[in-house]
Design a protein around this motif. Structure first.
Motif, mmCIF file in Angstrom:
data_model
loop_
_atom_site.group_PDB
_atom_site.id
_atom_site.type_symbol
_atom_site.label_atom_id
_atom_site.label_comp_id
_atom_site.label_asym_id
_atom_site.label_seq_id
_atom_site.Cartn_x
_atom_site.Cartn_y
_atom_site.Cartn_z
ATOM 1 N N SER A 17 0.824 -1.205 0.000
ATOM 2 C CA SER A 17 0.000 0.000 0.000
ATOM 3 C C SER A 17 0.859 1.255 0.000
ATOM 4 N N ILE A 18 1.976 1.221 0.731
ATOM 5 C CA ILE A 18 2.901 2.356 0.729
ATOM 6 C C ILE A 18 3.496 2.539 -0.668
ATOM 7 N N ALA A 19 3.932 1.427 -1.268
ATOM 8 C CA ALA A 19 4.535 1.507 -2.599
ATOM 9 C C ALA A 19 3.534 2.023 -3.631
ATOM 10 N N ASP A 20 2.279 1.620 -3.520
ATOM 11 C CA ASP A 20 1.241 2.127 -4.423
ATOM 12 C C ASP A 20 1.152 3.646 -4.347
ATOM 13 N N ALA A 21 1.109 4.161 -3.114
ATOM 14 C CA ALA A 21 0.969 5.598 -2.911
ATOM 15 C C ALA A 21 2.205 6.356 -3.393
ATOM 16 N N VAL A 22 3.382 5.801 -3.123
ATOM 17 C CA VAL A 22 4.623 6.431 -3.576
ATOM 18 C C VAL A 22 4.668 6.475 -5.105
ATOM 19 N N ALA A 23 4.287 5.365 -5.727
ATOM 20 C CA ALA A 23 4.292 5.302 -7.198
ATOM 21 C C ALA A 23 3.379 6.357 -7.798
ATOM 22 N N ARG A 24 2.200 6.532 -7.214
ATOM 23 C CA ARG A 24 1.272 7.552 -7.724
ATOM 24 C C ARG A 24 1.853 8.952 -7.572
ATOM 25 N N ARG A 25 2.454 9.217 -6.424
ATOM 26 C CA ARG A 25 3.026 10.544 -6.183
ATOM 27 C C ARG A 25 4.168 10.862 -7.153
ATOM 28 N N LEU A 26 4.971 9.847 -7.456
ATOM 29 C CA LEU A 26 6.139 10.054 -8.310
ATOM 30 C C LEU A 26 5.838 9.859 -9.795
ATOM 31 N N GLY A 27 4.661 9.316 -10.097
ATOM 32 C CA GLY A 27 4.309 9.063 -11.495
ATOM 33 C C GLY A 27 5.077 7.912 -12.097
ATOM 34 N N ILE A 28 5.371 6.889 -11.253
ATOM 35 C CA ILE A 28 6.067 5.703 -11.737
ATOM 36 C C ILE A 28 5.207 4.472 -11.456
ATOM 37 N N LEU A 29 5.673 3.316 -11.884
ATOM 38 C CA LEU A 29 4.916 2.085 -11.688
ATOM 39 C C LEU A 29 5.344 1.364 -10.415
ATOM 40 N N HIS A 30 4.448 0.536 -9.905
ATOM 41 C CA HIS A 30 4.727 -0.268 -8.713
ATOM 42 C C HIS A 30 4.594 -1.741 -9.076
ATOM 43 N N LEU A 31 5.629 -2.506 -8.794
ATOM 44 C CA LEU A 31 5.588 -3.951 -9.000
ATOM 45 C C LEU A 31 5.579 -4.641 -7.641
ATOM 46 N N ASP A 32 4.471 -5.288 -7.326
ATOM 47 C CA ASP A 32 4.322 -6.046 -6.086
ATOM 48 C C ASP A 32 4.854 -7.450 -6.345
ATOM 49 N N THR A 33 6.118 -7.666 -6.001
ATOM 50 C CA THR A 33 6.745 -8.961 -6.317
ATOM 51 C C THR A 33 6.159 -10.090 -5.474
ATOM 52 N N GLY A 34 5.680 -9.765 -4.273
ATOM 53 C CA GLY A 34 5.093 -10.795 -3.431
ATOM 54 C C GLY A 34 3.878 -11.439 -4.074
ATOM 55 N N ALA A 35 3.164 -10.657 -4.897
ATOM 56 C CA ALA A 35 1.981 -11.181 -5.571
ATOM 57 C C ALA A 35 2.347 -12.326 -6.509
ATOM 58 N N MET A 36 3.564 -12.302 -7.024
ATOM 59 C CA MET A 36 3.992 -13.349 -7.941
ATOM 60 C C MET A 36 4.159 -14.675 -7.193
ATOM 61 N N TYR A 37 4.738 -14.620 -6.006
ATOM 62 C CA TYR A 37 4.877 -15.835 -5.190
ATOM 63 C C TYR A 37 3.514 -16.281 -4.659
ATOM 64 N N GLY A 120 13.171 -1.766 -17.828
ATOM 65 C CA GLY A 120 12.595 -0.986 -18.901
ATOM 66 C C GLY A 120 11.927 0.314 -18.504
ATOM 67 N N GLN A 121 11.776 0.577 -17.200
ATOM 68 C CA GLN A 121 11.041 1.769 -16.793
ATOM 69 C C GLN A 121 11.304 2.120 -15.331
ATOM 70 N N ASP A 122 11.033 3.375 -14.973
ATOM 71 C CA ASP A 122 11.122 3.786 -13.579
ATOM 72 C C ASP A 122 10.058 3.023 -12.796
ATOM 73 N N MET A 123 10.449 2.472 -11.643
ATOM 74 C CA MET A 123 9.537 1.573 -10.954
ATOM 75 C C MET A 123 9.939 1.424 -9.495
ATOM 76 N N ILE A 124 8.943 1.209 -8.622
ATOM 77 C CA ILE A 124 9.202 0.826 -7.247
ATOM 78 C C ILE A 124 8.815 -0.637 -7.088
ATOM 79 N N LEU A 125 9.714 -1.420 -6.532
ATOM 80 C CA LEU A 125 9.470 -2.845 -6.308
ATOM 81 C C LEU A 125 9.501 -3.108 -4.814
#
Length: 224
Positions: A17-37, A120-125
């Motif tokens: 949830s923090i990463a989602d909010a940070v990504a929106r503020r910075l205009g970058i994407l958020h990759l939730d790696t835990g969702a993959m596991y 390939g892009q600016d991103m928070i993981l």
């Protein structure tokens, strides 16, 4: 310079949830790696496999049809073409994800996919080994944590809104079990990277945490 933000931390720290909010503020994407596991854990449970059976899980991972798509409303996790973004948030799937993530062959495949997406892009993981393994050269690394009691309280309140019958004591026990499993697995255990910023959110509000991370990221963007 590519603005990749790597964030690790224990279960219930609020990373996604923090990463989602940070990504929106910075205009970058958020990759939730835990969702993959979690998707792999869900697949194992659906097929009646024991998450503790490494041979079966590695074989399952080899034929896993997993896609991660980024949209205006954030990340969607697709398993066999089905959007399972909400289905992977149950306690059962959470424990299964923690178990299957211990296996070296599973982590190797997931890490390669995560690195490919981030290149390939600016991103928070966010995840358990982003700073230490996935993006060791990220310009900003954060270890987000809080006390076990506070993490359990936050998770319990979320579950209570969904009419979950579990007590705060049960959730605290689950949090401590996850911590024990994540921090002591033989392959890439959860730990704070030496150059990661420690951010303890126990006494901070959600917005205060987001503001601090955005401030650090903007300083990097501005060359400070």
């Amino acid at each position: 310079m590519r603005l990749n933000i790597a964030m690790d931390g224990p279960v219930g720290a609020g990373k996604s949830s923090i990463a989602d909010a940070v990504a929106r503020r910075l205009g970058i994407l958020h990759l939730d790696t835990g969702a993959m596991y979690r998707a792999l854990g869900l697949k194992a449970l659906r097929e009646g496999l024991d998450p503790g059976n490494e041979k079966d899980i590695v074989a399952l991972c080899g034929r896993l049809d997993l896609q991660v798509r980024m949209g205006e409303n954030g990340q969607k996790t697709l398993l066999d073409g089905e959007d399972v973004s909400s289905l992977i948030r149950t306690p059962e799937v959470s424990m299964a994800a923690s178990t299957v993530s211990r296996y070296a062959a599973v982590r190797k495949r997931m890490v390669a996919l995560q690195q490919e997406l981030a290149a390939g892009q600016d991103m928070i993981l966010d995840g358990r080994d982003i700073c230490t393994t996935v993006l060791p050269d990220a310009p900003l690394k954060i270890y987000l944590t809080a006390s076990a009691e506070e993490r359990a309280r936050r998770r319990w309140l979320e579950m209570k809104e969904k009419n979950s019958p579990e007590t705060l004591e049960e959730v605290l026990r689950q949090v401590r079990e996850r911590d024990e499993q994540d921090m002591n697995r033989p392959v890439e255990p959860l730990r704070q990277a030496e150059d990661a910023v420690l951010l303890d959110s126990t006494e901070l509000t959600f917005d205060q945490v987001v503001d601090r991370i955005v401030g650090m990221a903007e300083a990097i963007r501005n060359g400070h």
